[in-house]
Design a protein around this motif. Structure first.
Motif, PDB file in Angstrom:
ATOM      1  N   TYR A 162     -44.750 -55.389   2.546  1.00 42.58           N
ATOM      2  CA  TYR A 162     -43.970 -55.365   3.778  1.00 42.58           C
ATOM      3  C   TYR A 162     -44.871 -55.723   4.951  1.00 42.58           C
ATOM      4  N   MET A 171     -40.184 -58.718   3.852  1.00 41.49           N
ATOM      5  CA  MET A 171     -40.661 -58.116   2.619  1.00 41.49           C
ATOM      6  C   MET A 171     -40.799 -59.192   1.561  1.00 41.49           C
ATOM      7  N   GLU A 188     -35.813 -52.324   1.187  1.00 39.55           N
ATOM      8  CA  GLU A 188     -36.375 -52.543   2.521  1.00 39.55           C
ATOM      9  C   GLU A 188     -36.487 -51.205   3.197  1.00 39.55           C
TER      10      GLU A 188
END
Lengths: 111, 115
Positions: free
Chosen positions: A33, A48, B103
């Motif tokens: 990330y 990412m 994420e």
């Protein structure tokens, strides 16, 4: 435990110039990330990367993950004052593990 | 789009007091992570929750505890505060059901100052 090394630690770049920040992992990366942080503020998610050889771009920022999945680079093209801040790479150990972060790269853009 | 909400944004406490930090995730993000970032330091992972159960533990002191509630918001409880607890505390949300799986989106942080 996984360790991330970022380079350079700090970077002063003239506005309009290109720059690259590197992030090297001691182990294979399951997910990498990139975040940007203004001093003392929250982390802004940039992108990412998960697959070896993957490359993603957002506006003037491009990030790549090498084939061996142990190194990533963040490249900014035609830098602007708004790019100034701290760039952090974070490694995902898989599942619901927390991220391990690098020490960050302080980017200063000179007008 | 709505983002992760943390409250309070700033908190000042004295040594040995307790503090409770709150994190409100965005929809479909069922995993919550807590991080501590000391002055000039990189964020350090404290603890995470998935579907209201603790899923992973990092460098969280025994004086700290956390939980995730039925509405998926999470609270970090800190007791017997020490000067060294002064830091920015972030929560991040993510999970398999997120818009982009796994994420991690960070909240704006709570700045805790212990005097």
């Amino acid at each position: 435990s996984q360790e991330l090394e970022q380079s350079p630690q700090s970077l002063i770049v003239q506005e309009g110039k290109n720059l690259t920040i590197n992030c090297t992992s001691s182990k294979t990366l399951y997910g990498l990330y990139w975040y940007k942080q203004k001093y003392g503020e929250g982390l802004i998610f940039l992108m990412m990367l998960q697959k070896g050889g993957e490359e993603k771009s957002h506006e003037k920022i491009t990030a790549k993950l090498d084939e061996k999945k142990q190194q990533s680079s963040l490249h900014i093209t035609a830098s602007q004052p708004s790019h100034a801040g701290i760039y952090l790479c974070g490694a995902d150990g898989g599942g619901a593990d927390g991220l391990t972060f690098g020490k960050g790269t302080h980017l200063i853009i000179q007008p | 789009a709505a983002g992760v909400i943390q409250s309070p944004r700033h908190l000042i406490k004295e040594k040995r007091e307790t503090a409770t930090l709150k994190c409100y995730p965005i929809p479909r993000h069922d995993t919550v992570y807590w991080y501590q970032q000391g002055p000039g330091q990189d964020p350090q992972f404290l603890i995470s929750f998935y579907e209201k159960m603790q899923s992973d533990k990092g460098s969280i002191p025994d004086r700290f505890s956390a939980q995730q509630f039925s509405d998926y918001h999470s609270e970090l409880n800190m007791s017997s505060l020490e000067l060294g607890d002064s830091a920015l505390y972030f929560c991040a949300v993510g999970g398999a059901g997120a818009v982009v799986p796994y994420e991690q989106y960070f909240g704006p942080g709570t700045r805790l100052t212990v005097t």
